[in-house]
Motif scaffolding. Sequence first.
Motif, PDB file in Angstrom:
ATOM      1  N   VAL A  60       1.017  -1.545  -0.108  1.00  0.00           N
ATOM      2  CA  VAL A  60      -0.452   0.271   0.167  1.00  0.00           C
ATOM      3  C   VAL A  60       1.214   1.490  -0.024  1.00  0.00           C
ATOM      4  N   LEU A  61       1.603   0.945   0.940  1.00  0.00           N
ATOM      5  CA  LEU A  61       2.895   2.872   0.814  1.00  0.00           C
ATOM      6  C   LEU A  61       3.500   2.838  -0.016  1.00  0.00           C
ATOM      7  N   GLY A  62       4.186   1.212  -0.871  1.00  0.00           N
ATOM      8  CA  GLY A  62       5.016   1.829  -1.883  1.00  0.00           C
ATOM      9  C   GLY A  62       3.985   1.993  -3.092  1.00  0.00           C
ATOM     10  N   GLU A  63       3.012   1.406  -3.104  1.00  0.00           N
ATOM     11  CA  GLU A  63       2.374   1.972  -4.323  1.00  0.00           C
ATOM     12  C   GLU A  63       2.159   3.866  -4.051  1.00  0.00           C
ATOM     13  N   ALA A  64       1.076   3.991  -2.989  1.00  0.00           N
ATOM     14  CA  ALA A  64       0.852   5.515  -2.956  1.00  0.00           C
ATOM     15  C   ALA A  64       2.358   6.807  -3.444  1.00  0.00           C
ATOM     16  N   ILE A  65       3.865   6.408  -3.055  1.00  0.00           N
ATOM     17  CA  ILE A  65       4.439   6.710  -2.973  1.00  0.00           C
ATOM     18  C   ILE A  65       4.927   6.881  -4.521  1.00  0.00           C
ATOM     19  N   ASP A  66       3.925   5.743  -5.157  1.00  0.00           N
ATOM     20  CA  ASP A  66       4.918   5.879  -6.203  1.00  0.00           C
ATOM     21  C   ASP A  66       4.129   6.878  -6.968  1.00  0.00           C
ATOM     22  N   ASN A  67       2.349   6.753  -6.931  1.00  0.00           N
ATOM     23  CA  ASN A  67       1.912   7.780  -7.359  1.00  0.00           C
ATOM     24  C   ASN A  67       1.855   9.048  -6.843  1.00  0.00           C
ATOM     25  N   GLY A  68       3.381   9.695  -5.740  1.00  0.00           N
ATOM     26  CA  GLY A  68       2.746  11.194  -5.329  1.00  0.00           C
ATOM     27  C   GLY A  68       2.672  11.072  -4.475  1.00  0.00           C
ATOM     28  N   VAL A  69       2.017   9.996  -3.597  1.00  0.00           N
ATOM     29  CA  VAL A  69       1.076  10.525  -2.344  1.00  0.00           C
ATOM     30  C   VAL A  69       2.777  10.437  -0.931  1.00  0.00           C
ATOM     31  N   ASN A  70       2.646  11.432  -0.511  1.00  0.00           N
ATOM     32  CA  ASN A  70       3.438  11.740   0.516  1.00  0.00           C
ATOM     33  C   ASN A  70       3.298  12.142   1.121  1.00  0.00           C
ATOM     34  N   TYR A  71       2.289  12.040   1.828  1.00  0.00           N
ATOM     35  CA  TYR A  71       1.711  12.471   3.553  1.00  0.00           C
ATOM     36  C   TYR A  71       0.906  11.455   4.084  1.00  0.00           C
ATOM     37  N   ILE A  72       2.094  11.158   5.301  1.00  0.00           N
ATOM     38  CA  ILE A  72       1.364   9.632   5.832  1.00  0.00           C
ATOM     39  C   ILE A  72       1.206  10.109   7.447  1.00  0.00           C
ATOM     40  N   ASP A  73      -0.187   9.492   7.705  1.00  0.00           N
ATOM     41  CA  ASP A  73      -0.301   9.935   9.720  1.00  0.00           C
ATOM     42  C   ASP A  73      -0.854   8.489  10.607  1.00  0.00           C
ATOM     43  N   THR A  74       0.102   8.831  11.523  1.00  0.00           N
ATOM     44  CA  THR A  74      -0.324   7.991  12.419  1.00  0.00           C
ATOM     45  C   THR A  74      -0.011   8.144  13.185  1.00  0.00           C
ATOM     46  N   ALA A  75      -0.190   7.304  14.919  1.00  0.00           N
ATOM     47  CA  ALA A  75       0.037   7.959  15.903  1.00  0.00           C
ATOM     48  C   ALA A  75      -0.467   6.529  16.856  1.00  0.00           C
ATOM     49  N   PRO A  76       0.902   6.987  18.197  1.00  0.00           N
ATOM     50  CA  PRO A  76       0.688   5.540  19.115  1.00  0.00           C
ATOM     51  C   PRO A  76      -0.242   4.945  19.736  1.00  0.00           C
ATOM     52  N   PRO A  77      -1.723   5.494  19.602  1.00  0.00           N
ATOM     53  CA  PRO A  77      -2.659   4.004  19.903  1.00  0.00           C
ATOM     54  C   PRO A  77      -2.498   3.385  18.991  1.00  0.00           C
ATOM     55  N   TYR A  78      -2.307   3.433  17.541  1.00  0.00           N
ATOM     56  CA  TYR A  78      -3.094   2.769  16.258  1.00  0.00           C
ATOM     57  C   TYR A  78      -2.405   1.565  16.423  1.00  0.00           C
ATOM     58  N   ASN A  79      -2.512   1.103  17.441  1.00  0.00           N
ATOM     59  CA  ASN A  79      -1.828  -0.712  17.546  1.00  0.00           C
ATOM     60  C   ASN A  79      -0.529  -0.976  16.922  1.00  0.00           C
ATOM     61  N   LEU A  80      -0.521  -2.055  16.232  1.00  0.00           N
ATOM     62  CA  LEU A  80       1.260  -1.994  15.209  1.00  0.00           C
ATOM     63  C   LEU A  80       1.099  -0.402  14.344  1.00  0.00           C
ATOM     64  N   SER A  81       0.829   0.174  14.671  1.00  0.00           N
ATOM     65  CA  SER A  81       0.497   1.136  12.862  1.00  0.00           C
ATOM     66  C   SER A  81       2.286   1.365  12.476  1.00  0.00           C
ATOM     67  N   GLU A  82       2.198   2.206  13.757  1.00  0.00           N
ATOM     68  CA  GLU A  82       3.747   2.644  13.687  1.00  0.00           C
ATOM     69  C   GLU A  82       4.755   1.973  13.039  1.00  0.00           C
ATOM     70  N   GLU A  83       5.054   0.471  14.195  1.00  0.00           N
ATOM     71  CA  GLU A  83       5.801  -0.217  13.702  1.00  0.00           C
ATOM     72  C   GLU A  83       5.609  -0.953  12.361  1.00  0.00           C
ATOM     73  N   ARG A  84       4.469  -1.406  11.726  1.00  0.00           N
ATOM     74  CA  ARG A  84       4.623  -1.476  10.209  1.00  0.00           C
ATOM     75  C   ARG A  84       4.697  -0.375   9.138  1.00  0.00           C
TER      76      ARG A  84
END
Length: 309
Positions: A60-84
């Motif tokens: 998901v993030l690889g394809e997003a970046i390839d298409n010009g998406v360059n803003y990613i939002d996460t947070a500590p309580p989002y389970n394993l989001s930051e690690e992944r």
Amino acid sequence: MAQFSRRQFAGLVAASSLAAPATPIPTRRLGRISFQAGILGIGAQHLGDDGVEQSLVDRVLGEAIDNGVNYIDTAPPYNLSEERVGRALKGKRDKVFLVSKVETNARGDAAYQIRDSLRKLQTDYLDCVHIHNIGREDRFPKLEQALAKDGTLGALLDAKKQGLIRHIGCTAHMRPARALPAFETGEFELFMCTINFVERHIYNFEEKVLPEARRRNIGVIGMKVLGGPLKGPGARLTAPEDYATTLRYAWGVPGLAVAIIGIRTVEELRQALAATRAYQPFTPAEMTKVTERGKLLAAQWGLVRGPVA
């Protein structure tokens, strides 16, 4: 109001999923921050959900970046989001504006959250850290403490001086007026709030807060653009006729730089990219119809996020 049929929308999604990356999406400057952000951003909360494979996050993030998406939002309580997200951004960290959050009144606890996010995200700096949902009185019962030099803001200022974070922001889902004292400190460069054509008639950040953000050249990020309450299935704007409309509405809000969508799958990413590339501002007649529909749905939704004041 111009809307996509299911067949037309499916065609847009299919067109966006060609093997070769398409033309990068449009960009806008983040207020006074010298960064050109793609107008579509990734909300990474659901990428941290139980059962999500790292390979999916990478894709998901690889394809997003390839298409010009360059803003990613996460947070500590989002389970394993930051690690992944951290693992997925190996070798790509310099291609994105990476944002996390803190959600405590205590300066020491906020400092710990920042360092813990850096560790999980495998980076030595964050582009921005938000005070998370400043509208919550249960989380920030004394707003002045959150904005004090010995409180949450003090921890963010220290981290900025140390080079651990580059910019400071805050978010709000409810109680719009609580954002204004934060702006008055002069320290906030980004603001993320609920923006969709329904909640315009419930919380109305568009008139209560965003004019001040524009006056101060604070970059505005729209979240919850597809609706949905904090918990439960709730009110959503994911049907084809609403999906394109709500994104067009968000991108048409004066001063908005990025609209965040919580992405769960590659297919959802491609749907969002298709809508991004198809974006056209509303005509006056279309805006009239959107406003009427928004008022109707607002009466049905009610206070989906909590109090207005």
